[in-house]
Scaffold this active site. Sequence first.
Site, PDB file in Angstrom:
ATOM      1  CG  ASN A 184       7.632   3.461   3.320  1.00  0.00           C
ATOM      2  OD1 ASN A 184       7.198   4.135   4.236  1.00  0.00           O
ATOM      3  ND2 ASN A 184       6.939   3.254   2.196  1.00  0.00           N
TER       4      ASN A 184
ATOM      5  CG  HIS B 256       5.238   4.560   8.941  1.00  0.00           C
ATOM      6  ND1 HIS B 256       4.375   3.664   8.337  1.00  0.00           N
ATOM      7  CD2 HIS B 256       5.816   5.242   7.923  1.00  0.00           C
ATOM      8  CE1 HIS B 256       4.439   3.807   7.022  1.00  0.00           C
ATOM      9  NE2 HIS B 256       5.303   4.763   6.746  1.00  0.00           N
TER      10      HIS B 256
ATOM     11  CG  HIS C 271       9.468   7.490   5.602  1.00  0.00           C
ATOM     12  ND1 HIS C 271       8.901   8.166   4.552  1.00  0.00           N
ATOM     13  CD2 HIS C 271       8.560   6.551   5.969  1.00  0.00           C
ATOM     14  CE1 HIS C 271       7.691   7.678   4.306  1.00  0.00           C
ATOM     15  NE2 HIS C 271       7.456   6.714   5.148  1.00  0.00           N
TER      16      HIS C 271
ATOM     17  NE  ARG D  90      -1.283   2.496   2.946  1.00  0.00           N
ATOM     18  CZ  ARG D  90      -0.744   3.582   3.477  1.00  0.00           C
ATOM     19  NH1 ARG D  90      -0.573   4.666   2.757  1.00  0.00           N
ATOM     20  NH2 ARG D  90      -0.348   3.584   4.743  1.00  0.00           N
ATOM     21  CG  ASP D  91       3.605   4.091   2.965  1.00  0.00           C
ATOM     22  OD1 ASP D  91       3.443   5.050   2.194  1.00  0.00           O
ATOM     23  OD2 ASP D  91       4.311   4.160   3.987  1.00  0.00           O
TER      24      ASP D  91
ATOM     25  CB  CYS E  50      10.171  10.582   0.536  1.00  0.00           C
ATOM     26  SG  CYS E  50       9.378  11.904   1.437  1.00  0.00           S
TER      27      CYS E  50
HETATM   28 MG    MG Z   1       5.621   5.528   4.744  1.00  0.00          MG
END
Ligand code: MG
Length: 294
Positions: free
Chosen positions: A242, A200, A202, A10-11, A233
């Site tokens: 990520n 979460h 990065h 997803r992300d 990003c």
């Molecule tokens: Mg992310």
Amino acid sequence: MIRIVEVGPRDGLQNEPTSIPTRVKSQFIADLAEVGLKEIEATSFVHPKAVPQLADADDLWPMLSGAKFSALVPNSRGLDRARALGVDRIAVFTAASSAFTEKNIRMTIDESLAVFKEVIDQFHESQPNGWVRGYLSTVFECPYAGPVSPEQVKSVTESLFEMGVDEVSLGDTIGVGSPKDVAAVHQAVRGFDQGKIAWHFHDTRGTAIANTAKALELGYTIFDASAGGLGGCPYAPGAGGNLATEDLVYFLEREGIETGIDLKMLAQASLPILEALGRPAQSKAQLAVLAAHK
Ligand code: MG
């Protein structure tokens, strides 16, 4: 017990303009489950025009098996689609910076929370035991408004828990944080149940593993990551996004924390996706494992 939440499908894919066929995604997700990832955020029931890459959510969802799967649900329309498919784990997305939510989802933080309250209430009507994750992005810094205060992170976290979210994932969306930032936010959110707060990170500036180490030291046990480091990003063109699941798994295992994940198989799992996107692998642990098993 450490929990890794895999967000690559997803992300990792949502901002990619190159369309990935649904069967390639479903194979990717099946491989992620096969290597031992137990929680996978598979897709988003967002408007297809807003995120064309995830427009196949309704077709993809029934193809999934072998792990706990969740999907991002931005509003009631998305929830209707998710409910029709029996989705029992959803995620909502807001930020600690209003400038960020206004740019991203065209709502203030309070407006986004009002929408989620409705979504979560409706969700629980059909899924009384359903699970909800709340993403809280830009917890250290916002690309538009600069530094974010830990008190603001605390305030939005509190609102999310009050409306029935089961877990809040704190995101360093632009990857600027260092362990000092993690400690500062920890001070602000330490009153909440630590078992319900995920990080979460990065790796945009190479600090994600240092931040993970700090969060572990502070007692946190839930970490988001993306296989192959998928998810550039969008606010820092050219930079990585990520934290790669491979880097996280290598680090945890080396620290003596069992993950139950086969790193060699994991390193292979994202290769078809990277190939479809025309991207080289970026995760250092992934590259090292691939080189060792050539
Ligand atoms: Mg992310």
